[in-house]
Design a protein around this motif. Structure first.
Motif, mmCIF file in Angstrom:
data_model
loop_
_atom_site.group_PDB
_atom_site.id
_atom_site.type_symbol
_atom_site.label_atom_id
_atom_site.label_comp_id
_atom_site.label_asym_id
_atom_site.label_seq_id
_atom_site.Cartn_x
_atom_site.Cartn_y
_atom_site.Cartn_z
ATOM 1 N N TYR A 48 -5.542 6.591 -3.772
ATOM 2 C CA TYR A 48 -5.102 7.230 -4.994
ATOM 3 C C TYR A 48 -3.627 6.977 -5.239
ATOM 4 C CZ TYR A 48 -2.499 11.672 -4.111
ATOM 5 O OH TYR A 48 -1.558 12.630 -3.817
ATOM 6 N N PHE A 49 -3.285 6.906 -6.519
ATOM 7 C CA PHE A 49 -1.941 6.656 -6.986
ATOM 8 C C PHE A 49 -1.393 7.889 -7.690
ATOM 9 C CE2 PHE A 49 -1.520 2.065 -6.497
ATOM 10 C CZ PHE A 49 -2.830 1.653 -6.403
ATOM 11 N N GLN A 50 -0.143 8.162 -7.415
ATOM 12 C CA GLN A 50 0.598 9.132 -8.210
ATOM 13 C C GLN A 50 1.701 8.310 -8.890
ATOM 14 O OE1 GLN A 50 -0.018 12.420 -8.816
ATOM 15 N NE2 GLN A 50 1.704 12.287 -10.238
ATOM 16 N N GLY A 51 1.530 8.089 -10.194
ATOM 17 C CA GLY A 51 2.451 7.178 -10.867
ATOM 18 C C GLY A 51 2.172 5.744 -10.434
ATOM 19 N N THR A 52 3.209 5.034 -10.065
ATOM 20 C CA THR A 52 3.056 3.621 -9.688
ATOM 21 C C THR A 52 2.768 3.427 -8.211
ATOM 22 O OG1 THR A 52 5.427 3.395 -9.314
ATOM 23 C CG2 THR A 52 4.640 2.900 -11.523
ATOM 24 N N GLY A 53 3.060 4.415 -7.410
ATOM 25 C CA GLY A 53 2.935 4.247 -5.967
ATOM 26 C C GLY A 53 1.630 4.767 -5.411
ATOM 27 N N ALA A 54 1.159 4.095 -4.370
ATOM 28 C CA ALA A 54 -0.056 4.547 -3.697
ATOM 29 C C ALA A 54 0.304 5.731 -2.808
ATOM 30 C CB ALA A 54 -0.648 3.416 -2.870
ATOM 31 N N ALA A 55 -0.143 6.914 -3.206
ATOM 32 C CA ALA A 55 0.183 8.111 -2.441
ATOM 33 C C ALA A 55 -0.656 8.223 -1.172
ATOM 34 C CB ALA A 55 -0.014 9.348 -3.315
ATOM 35 N N ASP A 56 -1.839 7.653 -1.206
ATOM 36 C CA ASP A 56 -2.735 7.720 -0.051
ATOM 37 C C ASP A 56 -3.699 6.548 -0.130
ATOM 38 O OD1 ASP A 56 -4.841 10.363 1.391
ATOM 39 O OD2 ASP A 56 -4.590 8.260 1.942
ATOM 40 N N ASP A 57 -3.587 5.615 0.792
ATOM 41 C CA ASP A 57 -4.502 4.468 0.804
ATOM 42 C C ASP A 57 -5.345 4.459 2.076
ATOM 43 O OD1 ASP A 57 -2.148 1.809 1.799
ATOM 44 O OD2 ASP A 57 -2.688 3.726 2.721
ATOM 45 N N SER A 58 -5.495 5.622 2.656
ATOM 46 C CA SER A 58 -6.177 5.720 3.953
ATOM 47 C C SER A 58 -7.663 5.388 3.881
ATOM 48 C CB SER A 58 -5.991 7.122 4.534
ATOM 49 O OG SER A 58 -6.580 8.089 3.673
ATOM 50 N N GLY A 59 -8.229 5.389 2.687
ATOM 51 C CA GLY A 59 -9.649 5.107 2.552
ATOM 52 C C GLY A 59 -9.999 3.642 2.408
ATOM 53 N N LEU A 60 -9.010 2.790 2.228
ATOM 54 C CA LEU A 60 -9.297 1.348 2.111
ATOM 55 C C LEU A 60 -9.896 0.873 3.436
ATOM 56 C CD1 LEU A 60 -6.130 0.072 0.231
ATOM 57 C CD2 LEU A 60 -8.396 0.552 -0.711
ATOM 58 N N PRO A 61 -11.059 0.232 3.391
ATOM 59 C CA PRO A 61 -11.773 -0.066 4.639
ATOM 60 C C PRO A 61 -11.108 -1.120 5.513
ATOM 61 C CG PRO A 61 -12.949 -0.948 2.739
ATOM 62 C CD PRO A 61 -11.842 -0.126 2.193
ATOM 63 N N ASN A 62 -10.399 -2.061 4.926
ATOM 64 C CA ASN A 62 -9.731 -3.105 5.710
ATOM 65 C C ASN A 62 -8.729 -3.825 4.795
ATOM 66 O OD1 ASN A 62 -11.282 -5.232 4.228
ATOM 67 N ND2 ASN A 62 -13.007 -4.339 5.349
ATOM 68 N N ASP A 63 -8.059 -4.828 5.356
ATOM 69 C CA ASP A 63 -6.988 -5.480 4.593
ATOM 70 C C ASP A 63 -7.502 -6.448 3.534
ATOM 71 O OD1 ASP A 63 -5.966 -7.821 7.242
ATOM 72 O OD2 ASP A 63 -7.842 -7.585 6.143
ATOM 73 N N ARG A 64 -8.804 -6.559 3.373
ATOM 74 C CA ARG A 64 -9.317 -7.374 2.265
ATOM 75 C C ARG A 64 -9.234 -6.604 0.931
ATOM 76 N NH1 ARG A 64 -14.142 -8.134 1.851
ATOM 77 N NH2 ARG A 64 -14.983 -6.608 3.331
ATOM 78 N N PHE A 65 -9.057 -5.301 1.041
ATOM 79 C CA PHE A 65 -8.993 -4.445 -0.138
ATOM 80 C C PHE A 65 -7.545 -4.102 -0.449
ATOM 81 C CE2 PHE A 65 -13.402 -3.026 -0.973
ATOM 82 C CZ PHE A 65 -14.026 -3.616 0.113
ATOM 83 N N PHE A 66 -7.211 -4.205 -1.722
ATOM 84 C CA PHE A 66 -5.849 -3.892 -2.140
ATOM 85 C C PHE A 66 -5.901 -3.382 -3.577
ATOM 86 C CE2 PHE A 66 -1.436 -3.966 -1.489
ATOM 87 C CZ PHE A 66 -0.812 -4.406 -2.647
ATOM 88 N N ALA A 67 -5.025 -2.466 -3.916
ATOM 89 C CA ALA A 67 -4.998 -1.964 -5.287
ATOM 90 C C ALA A 67 -3.559 -1.831 -5.753
ATOM 91 C CB ALA A 67 -5.710 -0.618 -5.395
ATOM 92 N N VAL A 68 -3.368 -2.027 -7.046
ATOM 93 C CA VAL A 68 -2.033 -1.923 -7.641
ATOM 94 C C VAL A 68 -2.104 -1.117 -8.925
ATOM 95 C CG1 VAL A 68 -1.209 -4.080 -6.627
ATOM 96 C CG2 VAL A 68 -2.310 -4.102 -8.884
ATOM 97 N N ARG A 69 -0.949 -0.583 -9.276
ATOM 98 C CA ARG A 69 -0.815 0.144 -10.546
ATOM 99 C C ARG A 69 0.645 -0.035 -10.990
ATOM 100 N NH1 ARG A 69 -1.278 6.637 -11.735
ATOM 101 N NH2 ARG A 69 -2.059 6.467 -13.888
ATOM 102 N N PRO A 70 1.007 -1.229 -11.377
ATOM 103 C CA PRO A 70 2.417 -1.608 -11.527
ATOM 104 C C PRO A 70 3.201 -0.814 -12.564
ATOM 105 C CG PRO A 70 0.961 -3.288 -12.432
ATOM 106 C CD PRO A 70 0.100 -2.326 -11.700
#
Lengths: 115, 112
Positions: A48-70
């Motif tokens: 989840y993102f708060q604004g532009t920054g990822a506040a919590d990315d602990s649920g991403l299963p591995n480093d193949r997953f990435f998300a942005v909100r520039p």
């Protein structure tokens, strides 16, 4: 007003390919969430993102997953080297804030199928 | 870690009758919210009702009401006068600081 918009609604890709899933939240919503939902299961938190920054990315299963909100609005979930196990419904939700009383507003999801 | 358990994978109800969907959760926090979401075949998740943990009064929204038992960590959803449009998957959700946790869902069938 417009709700949360997710594109594409369906995506079929071959194993090993790269995919991007887009989420356009409700205007003015500062918090944005990504969930993954497998058949017969509840949504599983990814990031989840708060604004532009990822506040919590602990649920991403591995480093193949990435998300942005520039710019703090539209978000893109990126999956590299897709695997068949990545096949699922990917749900995006937004809320006015990340406060406890702020319910999630969901999009219609992107159904990803990896062949 | 917080967990949400829905022990009824499937439920059915006769049209116009009442049905109760169960949900239990585990948390060590004192301040949190609980939600019920509905996911019809169209697949969009829709908020049904919310409950604030510090409020003892059970939330009510038209035909939907909850039975919130904080000590027992139980949060059941009662649907009165069931309608065909109520058929859907129902998910119970717990929200702590910045995080929503969902149960595995209950599939509700409404029998005409």
């Amino acid at each position: 007003g417009a709700g949360v918009s997710q594109t594409p609604s369906n995506k079929v890709t071959e194993k090993g390919k790269y995919v991007e899933l887009r989420c356009d939240p409700i205007s003015g919503h500062t918090a944005l969430y990504w969930y993954r939902q497998s058949l017969g299961q509840g949504p599983e938190f990814l990031i989840y993102f708060q604004g532009t920054g990822a506040a919590d990315d602990s649920g991403l299963p591995n480093d193949r997953f990435f998300a942005v909100r520039p710019e703090g609005s539209v978000s893109t979930l990126k999956i590299q080297r897709t695997e068949r196990g990545d096949s699922a419904m990917y749900l995006c939700a937004s809320s006015l804030t990340a406060g406890l009383n702020s319910p999630l507003h969901f999009g219609n999801g992107t159904r990803l199928t990896v062949t | 870690a917080q967990t949400v358990t829905q022990s009824q994978p499937e439920m059915s109800v006769q049209e116009a009758e009442t049905v109760t969907l169960s949900c239990t959760y585990d948390t060590s926090e004192s301040d949190y919210y609980l939600f019920w979401y509905k996911q019809p075949p169209s697949r969009q998740m829709i908020l049904v009702i919310r409950q604030e943990a510090y409020k003892q009064q059970n939330a009510t929204e038209n035909r939907f009401s909850v039975n919130f038992q904080k000590a027992a960590k139980s949060f059941s959803l009662k649907i009165s006068d069931s309608q065909l449009g109520d058929a859907a998957m129902y998910f119970c959700a717990y929200v702590g600081v910045g995080q929503f946790y969902f149960g595995t869902g209950t599939s509700l069938t409404v029998i005409p």
